[in-house]
Scaffold this motif. Structure first.
Motif, PDB file in Angstrom:
ATOM      1  N   GLY A  62       1.060   0.406   4.968  1.00 41.93           N
ATOM      2  CA  GLY A  62      -0.067   0.064   4.230  1.00 41.93           C
ATOM      3  C   GLY A  62       0.134  -1.425   3.750  1.00 41.93           C
ATOM      4  O   GLY A  62      -0.678  -2.262   3.887  1.00 41.93           O
ATOM      5  N   ILE A  63       1.457  -1.698   3.689  1.00 46.50           N
ATOM      6  CA  ILE A  63       1.983  -2.974   2.970  1.00 46.50           C
ATOM      7  C   ILE A  63       1.971  -4.080   4.278  1.00 46.50           C
ATOM      8  O   ILE A  63       1.341  -5.065   4.046  1.00 46.50           O
ATOM      9  CB  ILE A  63       3.479  -2.927   2.330  1.00 46.50           C
ATOM     10  CG1 ILE A  63       3.530  -2.146   1.085  1.00 46.50           C
ATOM     11  CG2 ILE A  63       3.801  -4.182   2.328  1.00 46.50           C
ATOM     12  CD1 ILE A  63       4.831  -1.787   0.875  1.00 46.50           C
ATOM     13  N   VAL A  64       2.260  -3.677   5.517  1.00 46.41           N
ATOM     14  CA  VAL A  64       2.176  -4.530   6.515  1.00 46.41           C
ATOM     15  C   VAL A  64       0.523  -4.892   6.778  1.00 46.41           C
ATOM     16  O   VAL A  64       0.349  -5.912   7.012  1.00 46.41           O
ATOM     17  CB  VAL A  64       2.682  -3.781   7.878  1.00 46.41           C
ATOM     18  CG1 VAL A  64       2.481  -4.584   9.385  1.00 46.41           C
ATOM     19  CG2 VAL A  64       4.254  -3.592   7.638  1.00 46.41           C
ATOM     20  N   ILE A  65      -0.026  -3.925   6.913  1.00 42.04           N
ATOM     21  CA  ILE A  65      -1.668  -4.177   6.835  1.00 42.04           C
ATOM     22  C   ILE A  65      -2.097  -5.027   5.834  1.00 42.04           C
ATOM     23  O   ILE A  65      -2.939  -5.966   6.193  1.00 42.04           O
ATOM     24  CB  ILE A  65      -2.487  -2.697   7.025  1.00 42.04           C
ATOM     25  CG1 ILE A  65      -1.949  -2.169   8.172  1.00 42.04           C
ATOM     26  CG2 ILE A  65      -3.819  -3.159   6.981  1.00 42.04           C
ATOM     27  CD1 ILE A  65      -2.209  -0.558   8.012  1.00 42.04           C
ATOM     28  N   PHE A  66      -1.874  -4.724   4.726  1.00 42.33           N
ATOM     29  CA  PHE A  66      -2.510  -5.363   3.355  1.00 42.33           C
ATOM     30  C   PHE A  66      -1.812  -6.869   3.437  1.00 42.33           C
ATOM     31  O   PHE A  66      -2.610  -8.053   3.385  1.00 42.33           O
ATOM     32  CB  PHE A  66      -1.659  -4.797   2.043  1.00 42.33           C
ATOM     33  CG  PHE A  66      -2.308  -5.415   0.809  1.00 42.33           C
ATOM     34  CD1 PHE A  66      -3.400  -5.103   0.293  1.00 42.33           C
ATOM     35  CD2 PHE A  66      -1.483  -6.317  -0.015  1.00 42.33           C
ATOM     36  CE1 PHE A  66      -3.920  -5.677  -1.030  1.00 42.33           C
ATOM     37  CE2 PHE A  66      -1.670  -6.913  -1.058  1.00 42.33           C
ATOM     38  CZ  PHE A  66      -3.146  -6.325  -1.510  1.00 42.33           C
ATOM     39  N   LEU A  67      -0.696  -7.235   3.845  1.00 41.65           N
ATOM     40  CA  LEU A  67       0.075  -8.277   4.074  1.00 41.65           C
ATOM     41  C   LEU A  67      -0.889  -9.259   5.136  1.00 41.65           C
ATOM     42  O   LEU A  67      -0.828 -10.579   4.880  1.00 41.65           O
ATOM     43  CB  LEU A  67       1.334  -8.704   4.496  1.00 41.65           C
ATOM     44  CG  LEU A  67       2.337  -8.052   3.213  1.00 41.65           C
ATOM     45  CD1 LEU A  67       3.707  -7.844   3.744  1.00 41.65           C
ATOM     46  CD2 LEU A  67       2.109  -8.911   1.935  1.00 41.65           C
ATOM     47  N   GLY A  68      -1.617  -8.662   6.024  1.00 41.23           N
ATOM     48  CA  GLY A  68      -2.326  -9.617   7.074  1.00 41.23           C
ATOM     49  C   GLY A  68      -3.601 -10.191   6.412  1.00 41.23           C
ATOM     50  O   GLY A  68      -4.091 -11.079   6.881  1.00 41.23           O
ATOM     51  N   ALA A  69      -3.769  -9.683   5.285  1.00 42.09           N
ATOM     52  CA  ALA A  69      -5.123 -10.087   4.420  1.00 42.09           C
ATOM     53  C   ALA A  69      -4.607 -11.552   3.725  1.00 42.09           C
ATOM     54  O   ALA A  69      -5.607 -12.461   3.800  1.00 42.09           O
ATOM     55  CB  ALA A  69      -5.657  -9.333   3.335  1.00 42.09           C
TER      56      ALA A  69
END
Length: 130
Positions: A62-69
């Motif tokens: 979730g953090i990895v995905i979130f950071l892409g924003a």
């Protein structure tokens, strides 16, 4: 990968979902699973360990995905991670339905949502691919 406001919003929301469910499974597995009418025994340490491990995995992804924003150099990796994560969960639940039977409505809704998120992320991936 071309970035857009809609892609950033998608990664923000999808990352936040994974992060939030990960937190719930890692730190509050008994209460979280009870919300889906799954009753865990607080003394079943092996099962709790398995649930917490998947929670930690969801939290990190979730953090990895979130950071892409927020970090354009991570956008492609974040979107690919979201596709893999949500399809893996959704299709694993479909497999479970086939071999184990129909789960609660909450779990069925989760499967539908996970596959829908996987599809949306896949569409965004091909739409924003360079």
């Amino acid at each position: 990968m071309k970035s857009s406001i809609s892609l950033k919003i998608l990664l923000f929301i999808v990352g936040l979902i994974g992060f939030s469910i990960g937190i719930a499974l890692l730190f509050f597995p008994i209460a979280f699973e009870a919300s889906a009418n799954i009753h865990l025994n607080k003394n079943d340490f092996s099962l709790l360990s398995e649930i917490r491990a998947s929670g930690g995995t969801l939290l990190v992804f979730g953090i990895v995905i979130f950071l892409g924003a927020f970090k354009s150099s991570m956008t492609k990796t974040s979107l690919q991670t979201a596709i893999l994560l949500y399809f893996a969960y959704g299709f694993s639940r479909l497999y479970a339905i086939i071999v184990d039977g129909m789960p609660s409505q909450t779990i069925l809704n989760a499967a539908i949502s996970e596959i829908a998120i996987g599809i949306i992320c896949t569409v965004f991936y091909f739409k924003h691919k360079e």
